[in-house]
Design a protein around this motif. Structure first.
Motif, PDB file in Angstrom:
ATOM      1  N   PHE A  12      -9.124 -26.825 -68.448  1.00 59.63           N
ATOM      2  CA  PHE A  12      -8.413 -27.957 -68.240  1.00 59.63           C
ATOM      3  C   PHE A  12      -7.098 -28.093 -69.234  1.00 59.63           C
ATOM      4  N   SER A  13      -5.984 -28.415 -68.336  1.00 62.60           N
ATOM      5  CA  SER A  13      -4.997 -28.662 -69.271  1.00 62.60           C
ATOM      6  C   SER A  13      -4.654 -30.020 -70.123  1.00 62.60           C
ATOM      7  N   SER A  14      -5.573 -30.963 -69.792  1.00 59.26           N
ATOM      8  CA  SER A  14      -5.542 -32.193 -70.664  1.00 59.26           C
ATOM      9  C   SER A  14      -6.872 -32.579 -71.060  1.00 59.26           C
ATOM     10  N   ARG A  15      -7.094 -33.310 -71.857  1.00 59.62           N
ATOM     11  CA  ARG A  15      -8.207 -33.937 -72.515  1.00 59.62           C
ATOM     12  C   ARG A  15      -9.101 -34.758 -71.609  1.00 59.62           C
ATOM     13  N   LYS A  16      -8.150 -35.497 -70.923  1.00 54.09           N
ATOM     14  CA  LYS A  16      -8.544 -36.399 -69.900  1.00 54.09           C
ATOM     15  C   LYS A  16      -9.293 -35.952 -68.634  1.00 54.09           C
ATOM     16  N   GLU A  17      -8.844 -34.952 -68.054  1.00 57.46           N
ATOM     17  CA  GLU A  17      -9.241 -33.963 -67.158  1.00 57.46           C
ATOM     18  C   GLU A  17     -10.628 -33.464 -67.629  1.00 57.46           C
ATOM     19  N   ALA A  18     -10.729 -33.060 -68.611  1.00 58.01           N
ATOM     20  CA  ALA A  18     -11.998 -32.201 -69.215  1.00 58.01           C
ATOM     21  C   ALA A  18     -12.955 -33.636 -69.130  1.00 58.01           C
ATOM     22  N   ARG A  19     -12.552 -34.592 -70.004  1.00 61.80           N
ATOM     23  CA  ARG A  19     -13.655 -35.743 -70.186  1.00 61.80           C
ATOM     24  C   ARG A  19     -14.223 -35.990 -68.787  1.00 61.80           C
ATOM     25  N   GLU A  20     -13.260 -36.164 -67.835  1.00 68.41           N
ATOM     26  CA  GLU A  20     -13.592 -36.815 -66.505  1.00 68.41           C
ATOM     27  C   GLU A  20     -14.891 -35.809 -65.936  1.00 68.41           C
ATOM     28  N   VAL A  71     -24.099 -30.178 -72.060  1.00 71.97           N
ATOM     29  CA  VAL A  71     -22.705 -29.977 -71.688  1.00 71.97           C
ATOM     30  C   VAL A  71     -21.863 -30.876 -72.652  1.00 71.97           C
ATOM     31  N   GLY A  72     -20.634 -30.059 -72.906  1.00 71.06           N
ATOM     32  CA  GLY A  72     -19.817 -30.737 -74.100  1.00 71.06           C
ATOM     33  C   GLY A  72     -18.353 -30.286 -73.853  1.00 71.06           C
ATOM     34  N   MET A  73     -17.406 -30.611 -74.646  1.00 69.28           N
ATOM     35  CA  MET A  73     -16.185 -30.565 -74.488  1.00 69.28           C
ATOM     36  C   MET A  73     -15.385 -29.855 -75.610  1.00 69.28           C
ATOM     37  N   GLU A 119     -16.583 -33.503 -67.584  1.00 73.20           N
ATOM     38  CA  GLU A 119     -17.737 -33.398 -68.508  1.00 73.20           C
ATOM     39  C   GLU A 119     -18.714 -34.521 -68.183  1.00 73.20           C
ATOM     40  N   ILE A 120     -18.122 -35.732 -67.790  1.00 70.08           N
ATOM     41  CA  ILE A 120     -19.018 -36.920 -67.475  1.00 70.08           C
ATOM     42  C   ILE A 120     -19.661 -36.496 -65.983  1.00 70.08           C
ATOM     43  N   LYS A 121     -18.920 -35.771 -65.011  1.00 68.04           N
ATOM     44  CA  LYS A 121     -19.719 -35.670 -63.915  1.00 68.04           C
ATOM     45  C   LYS A 121     -20.831 -34.577 -63.843  1.00 68.04           C
TER      46      LYS A 121
END
Length: 80
Positions: free
Chosen positions: A54-62, A19-21, A64-66
């Motif tokens: 996603f429209s933001s890196r923060k949302e994508a990172r959250e 899993v990545g971003m 990704e962690i899930k």
């Protein structure tokens, strides 16, 4: 506005899901399949099994962690 993607790839030869971003799924999948990523090199070749935009890196990172969690990996295994 830049888009970010969380993606999951599955090794076609071994029992492994990564899993990545990224901001470019096509380029990233190509890099994985060319063995340019140290953590996935031993599991080549890969196929894309899942992605979300996603429209933001923060949302994508959250997200990704899930997806890297136990229940997230269970969900991804069900897609293979």
């Amino acid at each position: 506005m830049e888009k970010f993607y969380v993606y999951a790839i599955s090794s076609e030869s071994r029992n492994y899901i990564y899993v990545g971003m990224t901001n470019n799924i096509e380029r990233r999948l190509k890099e994985h399949n060319e063995g340019k990523n140290k953590s996935t090199k031993a599991y080549v070749p890969f196929k894309l099994i899942y992605f979300e935009e996603f429209s933001s890196r923060k949302e994508a990172r959250e997200r990704e962690i899930k997806l890297k969690s136990g229940s997230g990996k269970e969900f991804l295994r069900s897609l293979r």
